[in-house]
Design an enzyme around this catalytic site. Sequence first.
Site, PDB file in Angstrom:
ATOM      1  N   VAL A  25     -43.723  69.383 -45.992  1.00 16.62           N
ATOM      2  CA  VAL A  25     -42.830  68.561 -44.762  1.00 16.62           C
ATOM      3  C   VAL A  25     -41.886  67.950 -45.780  1.00 16.62           C
ATOM      4  O   VAL A  25     -42.105  67.071 -46.659  1.00 16.62           O
ATOM      5  CB  VAL A  25     -43.751  67.278 -44.338  1.00 16.62           C
ATOM      6  N   SER A  26     -40.511  68.157 -45.498  1.00 15.62           N
ATOM      7  CA  SER A  26     -39.318  67.514 -46.157  1.00 15.62           C
ATOM      8  C   SER A  26     -38.416  67.271 -45.026  1.00 15.62           C
ATOM      9  O   SER A  26     -37.672  67.715 -44.433  1.00 15.62           O
ATOM     10  CB  SER A  26     -39.033  68.659 -47.074  1.00 15.62           C
ATOM     11  N   PRO A  27     -38.668  65.883 -44.665  1.00 19.92           N
ATOM     12  CA  PRO A  27     -37.959  65.505 -43.457  1.00 19.92           C
ATOM     13  C   PRO A  27     -36.527  65.001 -43.716  1.00 19.92           C
ATOM     14  O   PRO A  27     -35.663  64.968 -42.519  1.00 19.92           O
ATOM     15  CB  PRO A  27     -38.920  64.244 -43.142  1.00 19.92           C
ATOM     16  N   ARG A  32     -33.494  68.038 -49.290  1.00 14.16           N
ATOM     17  CA  ARG A  32     -33.534  69.482 -49.253  1.00 14.16           C
ATOM     18  C   ARG A  32     -32.236  69.682 -49.825  1.00 14.16           C
ATOM     19  O   ARG A  32     -32.075  70.826 -50.611  1.00 14.16           O
ATOM     20  CB  ARG A  32     -33.620  69.957 -47.899  1.00 14.16           C
TER      21      ARG A  32
END
Length: 126
Positions: A25-27, A32
Amino acid sequence: MNVRRIAWVADLLSRNGVVTFVAAVSPYRQTRDEARSRMGSRFVEVHVRASVEECERRDVKGLYERARAGKILAFTGVSDPYEEPRAAEIVLETESESAQESAQRLVEYVEQRLSGPAEPALPGTV
């Protein structure tokens, strides 16, 4: 912070020819984007799209219920934001395709990338 560590390891592995899948999970877009900047063309963003409602429906651990009750703080999609990718290389539509269909599309994408022209060596690498 965990996503940065994961990106560092994925970068190290991919520089040595290892195809690396990271499921995290890379919110935040910024995190990113940092991974993309570090890895260049070796970075492929795969967006596994699912609405918060669908994630709640699939939640077998009751995490969303606990987050909505305030028992889990800073929970992505409930009390913390999720910033969708602006230009992911591949988007898996998990609400309209089966897990098998999503997996097949991902495998086909990776096979296509691997069979394409070889990337030029990065400066300072062998």
